[in-house]
Design a protein around this motif. Structure first.
Motif, PDB file in Angstrom:
ATOM      1  N   UNK A 178       0.817  -1.212   0.000  1.00  0.00           N
ATOM      2  CA  UNK A 178       0.000   0.000   0.000  1.00  0.00           C
ATOM      3  C   UNK A 178       0.851   1.263   0.000  1.00  0.00           C
ATOM      4  N   UNK A 179       2.150   1.135   0.316  1.00  0.00           N
ATOM      5  CA  UNK A 179       3.045   2.289   0.348  1.00  0.00           C
ATOM      6  C   UNK A 179       3.675   2.585  -1.015  1.00  0.00           C
ATOM      7  N   UNK A 180       3.570   1.663  -1.945  1.00  0.00           N
ATOM      8  CA  UNK A 180       4.322   1.771  -3.192  1.00  0.00           C
ATOM      9  C   UNK A 180       3.788   2.918  -4.055  1.00  0.00           C
ATOM     10  N   UNK A 181       4.714   3.768  -4.534  1.00  0.00           N
ATOM     11  CA  UNK A 181       4.369   4.882  -5.409  1.00  0.00           C
ATOM     12  C   UNK A 181       4.772   4.599  -6.857  1.00  0.00           C
ATOM     13  N   UNK A 182       5.863   3.865  -7.042  1.00  0.00           N
ATOM     14  CA  UNK A 182       6.319   3.506  -8.381  1.00  0.00           C
ATOM     15  C   UNK A 182       7.305   2.340  -8.285  1.00  0.00           C
ATOM     16  N   UNK A 183       7.443   1.631  -9.396  1.00  0.00           N
ATOM     17  CA  UNK A 183       8.422   0.549  -9.510  1.00  0.00           C
ATOM     18  C   UNK A 183       9.187   0.742 -10.813  1.00  0.00           C
ATOM     19  N   UNK A 184      10.502   0.569 -10.754  1.00  0.00           N
ATOM     20  CA  UNK A 184      11.334   0.641 -11.945  1.00  0.00           C
ATOM     21  C   UNK A 184      12.182  -0.616 -12.092  1.00  0.00           C
ATOM     22  N   UNK A 185      12.420  -1.015 -13.324  1.00  0.00           N
ATOM     23  CA  UNK A 185      13.321  -2.116 -13.637  1.00  0.00           C
ATOM     24  C   UNK A 185      14.327  -1.620 -14.663  1.00  0.00           C
ATOM     25  N   UNK A 271      -0.209  -5.873  -6.234  1.00  0.00           N
ATOM     26  CA  UNK A 271       1.008  -6.227  -5.525  1.00  0.00           C
ATOM     27  C   UNK A 271       0.752  -7.020  -4.250  1.00  0.00           C
ATOM     28  N   UNK A 272      -0.420  -6.827  -3.643  1.00  0.00           N
ATOM     29  CA  UNK A 272      -0.705  -7.519  -2.381  1.00  0.00           C
ATOM     30  C   UNK A 272      -1.148  -8.964  -2.586  1.00  0.00           C
ATOM     31  N   UNK A 273      -1.335  -9.390  -3.816  1.00  0.00           N
ATOM     32  CA  UNK A 273      -1.900 -10.714  -4.088  1.00  0.00           C
ATOM     33  C   UNK A 273      -0.863 -11.826  -4.124  1.00  0.00           C
ATOM     34  N   UNK A 319       0.276   5.619   1.908  1.00  0.00           N
ATOM     35  CA  UNK A 319      -0.736   5.914   0.897  1.00  0.00           C
ATOM     36  C   UNK A 319      -0.111   6.716  -0.243  1.00  0.00           C
ATOM     37  N   UNK A 320       1.007   6.208  -0.761  1.00  0.00           N
ATOM     38  CA  UNK A 320       1.739   6.957  -1.778  1.00  0.00           C
ATOM     39  C   UNK A 320       1.040   6.964  -3.120  1.00  0.00           C
ATOM     40  N   UNK A 321      -0.022   6.237  -3.265  1.00  0.00           N
ATOM     41  CA  UNK A 321      -0.718   6.247  -4.541  1.00  0.00           C
ATOM     42  C   UNK A 321      -1.246   4.877  -4.921  1.00  0.00           C
ATOM     43  N   UNK A 322      -0.865   3.837  -4.158  1.00  0.00           N
ATOM     44  CA  UNK A 322      -1.315   2.487  -4.478  1.00  0.00           C
ATOM     45  C   UNK A 322      -2.254   2.008  -3.381  1.00  0.00           C
ATOM     46  N   UNK A 323      -3.451   1.576  -3.741  1.00  0.00           N
ATOM     47  CA  UNK A 323      -4.433   1.173  -2.731  1.00  0.00           C
ATOM     48  C   UNK A 323      -4.781  -0.310  -2.801  1.00  0.00           C
ATOM     49  N   UNK A 324      -3.896  -1.095  -3.470  1.00  0.00           N
ATOM     50  CA  UNK A 324      -4.137  -2.528  -3.538  1.00  0.00           C
ATOM     51  C   UNK A 324      -4.966  -2.941  -4.729  1.00  0.00           C
ATOM     52  N   UNK A 325      -5.374  -2.003  -5.567  1.00  0.00           N
ATOM     53  CA  UNK A 325      -6.144  -2.355  -6.754  1.00  0.00           C
ATOM     54  C   UNK A 325      -7.622  -2.428  -6.442  1.00  0.00           C
ATOM     55  N   UNK A 326      -8.431  -2.550  -7.470  1.00  0.00           N
ATOM     56  CA  UNK A 326      -9.873  -2.632  -7.290  1.00  0.00           C
ATOM     57  C   UNK A 326     -10.265  -3.841  -6.446  1.00  0.00           C
ATOM     58  N   UNK A 327     -11.198  -3.642  -5.565  1.00  0.00           N
ATOM     59  CA  UNK A 327     -11.743  -4.713  -4.738  1.00  0.00           C
ATOM     60  C   UNK A 327     -10.697  -5.374  -3.853  1.00  0.00           C
ATOM     61  N   UNK A 328      -9.658  -4.606  -3.472  1.00  0.00           N
ATOM     62  CA  UNK A 328      -8.602  -5.167  -2.613  1.00  0.00           C
ATOM     63  C   UNK A 328      -9.165  -5.441  -1.238  1.00  0.00           C
TER      64      UNK A 328
END
Length: 328
Positions: A178-185, A271-273, A319-328
């Protein structure tokens, strides 16, 4: 959706890329080297021609050429000349952007995790030409897909295949999804041609957690000069180095080296799944350009890294911008 981003035209840098930014900044700090780049706008020139045009000793011109080449701003190729071999110089980039503000800011911290290029979790439908080498020797049997499960693969410093898919799995460590704001590879990568060919295209598909971010059309398989890190035993006639590419996913979508790639965003990754973040990269056998992949490790090519994942996250709010996706 696919995108063709030509690393040969533009370099985008920030303070999060110190190892790459500093050589570029140093190379551009000299008016003499800047004039060299300007001369290469019209055509390729050898070191003697650059020295004559700038009224420099050849030894001084050669030193400046080496600095520009090390920074990735020009490429060189050894060609036969009237009095022996000569080094032909060509401009590699047309524009550079530098951000002097680190991406980890405004309460957002960054986690960096590394995997060796041989640290993949699965290798699917790997087709020849294929193989891998360590810093010191060949690994397994060339052109045998079974080599991709050889126990020495974790020490691989260069991996190549024509088509197929590799999957790398990263942990988020102690970061709450839930804290993730961005991911880079990021990785050093190129096409895989016989020997090498600078104009050999390949459609390289990148996915995260099963969602396709898009296809990058790799421009070529690079040689003509030795990779900066390559061991002495590696053949001059083989692939030498790749391009450092960065894929990013945030709440707005996906990008490649700062250019919009697709609408796949953090919410789509769920990401939480699962217990890991899965990065898949490869070439489909039915792609328009089945030009293979070269992957370079920290002791091969031009850049001292393998596969790198960076995660931006908000430590304070979660709460950086990711809320676990729809219906989390």
């Amino acid at each position: 959706m696919s995108v063709h981003v030509d690393e040969g035209k533009h370099i985008s840098l920030s303070l999060d890329q110190i190892e790459r930014l500093c050589p570029v900044a140093k190379a551009l700090s000299s008016p003499m080297r800047a004039r060299m780049i300007a001369l290469l706008d019209a055509r390729s020139m050898n070191v003697n021609e650059l020295a004559e045009a700038l009224s420099l000793p050849v030894s001084t011109a050669a030193l400046n050429v080496r600095q520009l080449e090390a920074a990735g701003l020009i490429t060189t190729e050894i060609q036969p000349g009237i009095r022996g071999a000569m080094k032909l110089c060509s401009r590699r980039v047309e524009s550079i952007s530098m951000s002097l503000v680190p991406q980890a800011q405004n309460g957002v911290s960054a986690l960096t995790m590394h995997l060796p290029i041989g640290g993949y979790s699965s290798a699917e439908n790997i087709c020849p030409e294929c193989g891998m080498v360590s810093e010191h020797a060949w690994i397994g049997t060339t052109n045998a897909s079974a080599t991709f499960y050889h126990p020495d693969r974790f020490g691989a410093q260069m991996i190549w295949f024509k088509s197929g898919m590799l999957e790398y799995r990263f942990s988020l460590g102690e970061v709450d999804p839930r804290q993730v704001a961005w991911i880079e590879f990021s990785m050093e990568i190129s096409s895989n041609a016989p020997m090498y060919r600078d104009d050999f295209k390949s459609d390289i598909l990148v996915s995260v957690n099963g969602h396709q971010l898009g296809t990058w059309i790799s421009p070529g398989d690079y040689g003509g000069r030795r990779g900066r890190l390559n061991p002495s035993w590696w053949s001059d006639t083989s692939s030498q180095y790749g391009l450092l590419k960065t894929w990013r996913v945030d709440t707005q979508g996906s990008s490649l080296d700062g250019e919009e790639l697709s609408g796949v965003n953090l919410h789509d990754l769920y990401l939480e799944k699962q217990d890991y973040v899965a990065l898949s990269l490869g070439v489909r056998p039915d792609a328009a350009h089945v030009g293979g992949i070269n992957l370079f490790g920290e002791k091969f090519g031009d850049y001292t890294q393998g596969i790198v994942m960076r995660v931006g996250y908000d430590e304070e709010t979660g709460e950086a911008g990711y809320d676990g996706g729809p219906n989390a």
